[in-house]
Design a protein around this motif. Sequence first.
Motif, short mmCIF file in Angstrom:
data_model
loop_
_atom_site.label_atom_id
_atom_site.label_comp_id
_atom_site.label_asym_id
_atom_site.label_seq_id
_atom_site.Cartn_x
_atom_site.Cartn_y
_atom_site.Cartn_z
N ASP A 217 12.76 -18.16 112.04
CA ASP A 217 12.92 -16.90 111.30
C ASP A 217 12.10 -15.78 111.93
OD1 ASP A 217 14.60 -18.04 109.50
OD2 ASP A 217 13.02 -18.53 108.05
N ARG A 218 10.87 -16.13 112.35
CA ARG A 218 10.00 -15.09 112.90
C ARG A 218 10.52 -14.59 114.25
NH1 ARG A 218 5.90 -17.48 110.18
NH2 ARG A 218 5.78 -19.14 111.70
N ALA A 221 13.60 -12.45 113.53
CA ALA A 221 13.23 -11.16 112.93
C ALA A 221 12.52 -10.25 113.94
CB ALA A 221 12.34 -11.38 111.71
N GLY A 222 12.11 -10.81 115.08
CA GLY A 222 11.43 -10.00 116.08
C GLY A 222 9.94 -9.82 115.79
N GLU A 223 9.44 -10.60 114.82
CA GLU A 223 8.01 -10.52 114.52
C GLU A 223 7.18 -11.04 115.67
OE1 GLU A 223 6.54 -12.53 110.94
OE2 GLU A 223 8.01 -11.24 109.98
#
Lengths: 348, 288
Positions: A217-218, A221-223
Amino acid sequence: MFRRLLLAAAIAAVPSLAPSLAEAQTKELKLFNWSNYMPPDLLKRFEAETGIKVTLDSYDSNESMLAKLQAGGSGYDIVVPTGPTLKNMVRDGMLLRIDAPKLANFKNVGPAFDKPDFDPERAYSVPYMWGTTGIAYDTAVTGGKVEDSWKVLFDPPASLVGKIGMLNAPGEAWNATAHYLGIDRCSEKPEDAQRIYDALAKQKASVAIYSSNATADRVVAGEVSMQQMWNGAYRRAKARKATLEWIYPKEGLDSWSDNFAVPKGAPNLENAKTFLNWMMDPKNIAEASNFLGYNNAIPASAPLLSEALRNEPAINTPAAALALLRPVSTCPAGSLDLRDKVWTRLRR
Amino acid sequence: MKRGRALLLLPSGIVIGAVLVLPLVMLLVISLMQRNPNGGIVWGSFTVDAYVSFLWERGFSGERELNWDYVAIFARSFALAGSATVTSFAIALPTALWMAFQPPKRRLLLVFLVTLPFWTNLLVRNYAWMLLLRVDGVFEQILHTTGLLTGRLGILYTPTATAIGLTYSFLPFMLLPIYLSIEKIDRRLIEAAFDLGAVRFRVLTRVILPLSMPGIAGGVVLVFIPGIGAFISPELLGGGKSMMVGNLIQAQFGYSRNWPFGAALAFVLLALVLAATYLHRVRFRSAP
C-alpha cells in the motif's frame, strides 16, 4: 411423584448430553498467521467444505509469534514459522508431531520442499509459500533503472532520500546489511555488529518508515519509492502500479519458506491436520498463490497459477537469479543478541 | 459491627490483590531474574543485571558502557506525552466551556459525540490519521487545492505525527473531566462575578478555572500517564523510527526476548510516574 421423578431424570440426563454437544460444537480451528497471508475467500471455502469454523489472528514477525506462544495459553492450532524459526521451535519442543508424509495430499509436495534442512522428515510441518526478500522501487521516481545492488538501498540517490521503506524486524535489517557489506549473516563478531549498525545508522536519515505491514500500500501510494520487500508483496503492488521494478541484488539475497506447524497444546489437532491436508491440494494452494503473489511448494499447482504470476521474474525466479538466493538459516544465540542490540540502538 | 465492615471490604481487597498487587509482584520477581535467551526467564537466578543495564549496558563486545539511549527514550516519552497534554488542554478548555453553556439536551448530544471515537478501535483511528497525513493524503490535497501549500506536508512518520496521534487519542480524557467540573459550577457564582463588575476574562481566570481545577487535574493525569506508555502511535504515525517507552518495553517481551529488562523498565517507568503524580498532587493541593 412419578412426574417429579421424570423431571429429575431429565435434568440428570442433561449433563451427560452436554459433552457430546460440546464436541459437535468444537469444529473450530484457530489460525495464527502473518498479516495478509491467507486469502479470506479461501478460508470461507475451507469452512464451507469441511464445516470447520476458522478464527484468524495475525502477527508481523517470527519473533512476535514466538513471544506470544511462549507467553502461553494462546490456544492456537496452527502457526506459520519461517524455516530457521521452525527448526528452533522443534528443538525447544514447542511443536506437535504431525507426520506430514502420512497426510494424503503430501504426495503433491515438490522435491525441493519435501526434505528441507529445518525439518528433514517433515515430521512437524507442511510447506506453504516461499519467496525472497529483495528491493522494489518506482522507476517513475528514479527516472529509470538503478544498479542491481544493495548499495541503492543503503546509499540511495537524491531522488530516494527520505523515501526508503525498511522491514520492521531485527533479522531483516541485519541480513540485508550483511549481504551489502559481505558479512556472514550469522556472525558473532562485535566488529561486524558495529559495521552493520554504522551502515543502518547512516541509512536511517533516508528512511521514511520501518514497518513490515502494508508495504504494498505504501509503495503504491507513493509514500515510499524504494522498499525492502517480500517478493509477493511486490507482485501485489506491481499489479496496481506498473512503474515498479524488482531488484535481485548482485551481492545475494535472502530466500525463505514459510511452513504450517501445530504448536503444543493445540486444542483442535485433528481439525489442524484436515486443514494442512486441504492446503496441499493443488487447487487450494494455487488460489493462495494467485491471491498472495508468492510461489508455493506444490508443482502440480503451476498450471493453475495466473499468467501474471508465471511471467513475473520476481516470483518465477530466472535461472541467473537463482544463484543469488541464500536460504536463511538458524543463527547461534550470540548472533541473535547482536542483531537485537543493533536494532534497539538504531531506533532509540 | 467492625467485623461486618471488614467482611464487606474483603471483595475489593481480593480484587486489588489479584489484579494489582500480584501482577506487580510477579513483574518485580521477573525483573530480578536472569533472562533466558529464547524468551522467558531462568527461575531462581537472582540478579540486578536488568536494572544495571538501564544505564550501563553491555555493548556489542560484551563490556559494560555508559549508555544514554534508554534515558533518551524516557525523555522523549515524557516530552511527547507532555506536549499532548498541553495541546489537548488548550483544545479541551474552550470546548468544555462552550459545551457546558449549551442547553441541557444539546449537552447530552455533545457528550455523546465526544465519546463516539471510542466505538472504533484505537488502531483503526491511528490508520485514519495516516490516511489524513500521508503523501497525497486528505490534508495535503485540501492544502493544495486551496493554494495554502505547494510542496509536501511532510508530517507523517515524524515525532510531530506521533504527538498529533497522542493528542487525538487522549483528547476525550481531558475534555470530559473538565466539562463535568465546569458543568457543576454554581451559575450564581458566575453571575455574581459579572454583577460585581468582572470582565469575561477575569470571570474565567478567577472563578471558572479555580472551580474546575479538580477536572483539569484529573484530565492532566488521564492524558499524561497513558500518553507516556503509548505504543501504537509512535509505531504507525512515527514510522517506528523513534521509540517511546511503550515500544521499548514491548520489544523486550517480543523480539528482544529480554523479559527481565522489560520488567525492570516497567518498574523504572512506574517509579517515575509515581514521583510525577506525587509532585502534581503537592502542586494542586496548594492551589487555591
